[in-house]
Design an enzyme around this catalytic site. Structure first.
Site, PDB file in Angstrom:
ATOM      1  N   CYS A  29       0.837  -1.197   0.000  1.00  0.00           N
ATOM      2  CA  CYS A  29       0.000   0.000   0.000  1.00  0.00           C
ATOM      3  C   CYS A  29       0.876   1.253   0.000  1.00  0.00           C
ATOM      4  CB  CYS A  29      -1.001  -0.004   1.138  1.00  0.00           C
ATOM      5  SG  CYS A  29      -2.199   1.339   0.955  1.00  0.00           S
ATOM      6  N   ASP A  76      -9.627  -2.802  -6.744  1.00  0.00           N
ATOM      7  CA  ASP A  76      -9.132  -1.784  -5.805  1.00  0.00           C
ATOM      8  C   ASP A  76      -9.798  -0.458  -6.163  1.00  0.00           C
ATOM      9  OD1 ASP A  76      -7.659   0.125  -4.377  1.00  0.00           O
ATOM     10  OD2 ASP A  76      -5.814  -1.050  -4.522  1.00  0.00           O
ATOM     11  N   HIS A 101      -8.031  -3.995  -2.799  1.00  0.00           N
ATOM     12  CA  HIS A 101      -6.825  -3.454  -2.173  1.00  0.00           C
ATOM     13  C   HIS A 101      -6.481  -4.287  -0.944  1.00  0.00           C
ATOM     14  CE1 HIS A 101      -4.003  -0.198  -1.310  1.00  0.00           C
ATOM     15  NE2 HIS A 101      -4.340  -0.321  -0.041  1.00  0.00           N
TER      16      HIS A 101
END
Length: 297
Positions: free
Chosen positions: A176, A233, A265
């Site tokens: 991330c 995502d 995600h």
């Protein structure tokens, strides 16, 4: 779940443009267990044991003092390829530590520095907006890159009880926000052999201390980069990532992109509901193969 809301795509300044943070370290040790800021899906959490490893919390000399970090390596003395593991926004908690142990089981010296240690105590923070406001938005990219350099120097010069890193086999991976920072580090360090970015945002709104996006740096990559992304995502549009990849390739850089269909995600975060076992296992195998195929195996 999105780690960074609107801030995840901010990128680093040139090193000379932003002074390094000189204040003391707020987090002097790592948190125990998992972050308090997200729900933990206990049934699916992976635990990698430390058998056959040197593993534990370490101190990494850096600007303004020393940073806490976690490192793991095979217990047998020797020189091992190094992987810098870049955290999400939640700190170096048990999931990041476990990833280091998994890499050590694969033959690497893995080190995860607590990159936000100067800015706040992530072990006490219980919600994402507070983390973003009080920590992430205040983190200069120049400092982050310098601290990753310090972690690489620690791994290759100090290491763990005879387990030392090989400076000629340096890799980086991140998740991330850490995936975004992986793009930036791959454009920063000419000694880097290879990079793997897990669902790292490539766009965003610049700020004075984070003035470039990862896409801005794509044409400057100094190492081959593998991007691992989820098609579902909602915070990172696939066309945006594809555009960054195209920009890198147009500049003659080696970049590979793997997008997993119907995958959200955070699909490697086994402590969160976003975890997708099949995608995570395939992506992990691709990462190790990418490392080996580009001189860090």
């Amino acid at each position: 779940m999105q780690d960074l809301l609107g801030l995840d795509g901010l990128a680093r300044p040139p090193l000379a443009a932003t002074p390094l943070v000189r204040r003391g370290v707020v987090m002097t040790s790592l948190m125990v267990g998992f972050t308090l800021a997200v729900p933990v899906a206990e049934a699916q959490v992976i635990h990698t044991d430390g058998a056959g490893l040197n593993a534990g919390e370490v101190r990494i000399p850096a600007t303004g003092g020393s940073l806490p970090g976690y490192a793991a390596a095979p217990a047998a003395p020797g020189r091992y390829p190094v992987v810098l593991v870049i955290e999400e926004i939640f700190g170096v908690h048990e999931h990041i530590k476990d990833l280091c142990r998994r890499l050590a089981k694969a033959g690497y010296l893995a080190v995860a520095p607590e990159l936000y240690a100067r800015l706040g105590d992530l072990s006490t923070m219980t919600d994402v907006p507070t983390i973003i406001r009080d920590v992430i938005s205040k983190a200069p990219d120049a400092q982050l890159l310098a601290d990753l350099d310090s972690a690489a120097a620690w791994a290759t010069g100090t290491g763990l009880s005879g387990s030392l890193g090989d400076p000629a086999r340096l890799a980086v991976t991140g998740f991330c926000r850490g995936g975004r920072n992986t793009w930036l580090y791959a454009a920063h360090n000419p000694a880097l052999k290879v990079a793997v970015a897990w669902y790292g945002p490539v766009g965003g709104t610049p700020s004075p201390i984070q003035p470039r996006t990862a896409a801005d740096a794509a044409a400057e990559l100094k190492a081959p980069l593998l991007g691992l992304y989820g098609a579902a995502d909602t915070g990172i549009p696939v066309p945006e990532v594809e555009a960054a990849v195209a920009r890198a390739r147009a500049a003659g850089k080696t970049v590979e992109l793997r997008v997993y269909p119907d995958t959200p995600h955070g699909f490697n975060a086994d402590y969160r509901p976003s975890y997708r076992k099949a995608a995570a296992e395939d992506a992990w195998a691709r990462m190790l193969a990418w490392f080996r195929g580009h001189g860090a195996g």
